[in-house]
Design a protein around this motif. Structure first.
Motif, PDB file in Angstrom:
ATOM      1  N   LEU A  42       2.052   0.441 -15.121  1.00 13.18           N
ATOM      2  CA  LEU A  42       2.409   0.107 -13.800  1.00 13.18           C
ATOM      3  C   LEU A  42       3.286  -1.290 -13.574  1.00 13.18           C
ATOM      4  O   LEU A  42       2.808  -2.307 -14.095  1.00 13.18           O
ATOM      5  CB  LEU A  42       1.180  -0.053 -12.895  1.00 13.18           C
ATOM      6  N   ILE A  45       6.403  -0.708  -7.625  1.00 15.80           N
ATOM      7  CA  ILE A  45       5.825   0.037  -6.397  1.00 15.80           C
ATOM      8  C   ILE A  45       7.171   0.207  -5.443  1.00 15.80           C
ATOM      9  O   ILE A  45       7.604  -0.983  -5.278  1.00 15.80           O
ATOM     10  CB  ILE A  45       4.637  -0.488  -5.810  1.00 15.80           C
ATOM     11  N   TYR A  50       5.486   4.928  -7.207  1.00 17.58           N
ATOM     12  CA  TYR A  50       5.226   4.163  -8.511  1.00 17.58           C
ATOM     13  C   TYR A  50       5.937   4.354  -9.723  1.00 17.58           C
ATOM     14  O   TYR A  50       6.214   5.630 -10.037  1.00 17.58           O
ATOM     15  CB  TYR A  50       3.788   4.513  -8.894  1.00 17.58           C
TER      16      TYR A  50
END
Length: 95
Positions: A42, A45, A50
């Motif tokens: 990740l 955002i 995402y």
């Protein structure tokens, strides 16, 4: 002499990076040395969802030099695998 392929992508949740990476290895053929692989993590955002950063560094030993056109064909095939994602960097060069 070798072909060096260095790439970083931002892919959406659910993108099958492992499948795309295996396809890249098929495009390059035999004798590919994997210097590094960055599996999706990740990183961003946004309003659109995402995004996960991933990428790789690969070397392929060459018996003969590739033309600029051949290198561009390899690069375009890799781009096609990631066409709906963000291609942050993608370099293919002879070292």
């Amino acid at each position: 002499m070798k072909l060096a392929v260095d790439a970083v992508f931002y892919v959406r949740e659910g993108f099958n990076f492992e499948k795309a990476f295996k396809e890249v290895l098929k495009i390059l053929g035999e004798d590919v040395k994997i210097l590094s692989v960055e599996y999706p993590e990740l990183a961003l955002i946004s309003e659109n969802g995402y995004y996960y950063r991933c990428g790789f560094m690969l070397d392929k030993e060459l018996r003969e030099e590739l033309s600029g056109e051949e290198i561009n064909k390899i690069k375009e095939k890799i781009k096609k695998l990631f066409e709906d994602e963000i291609i942050y960097t993608l370099t293919c060069e002879i070292l």
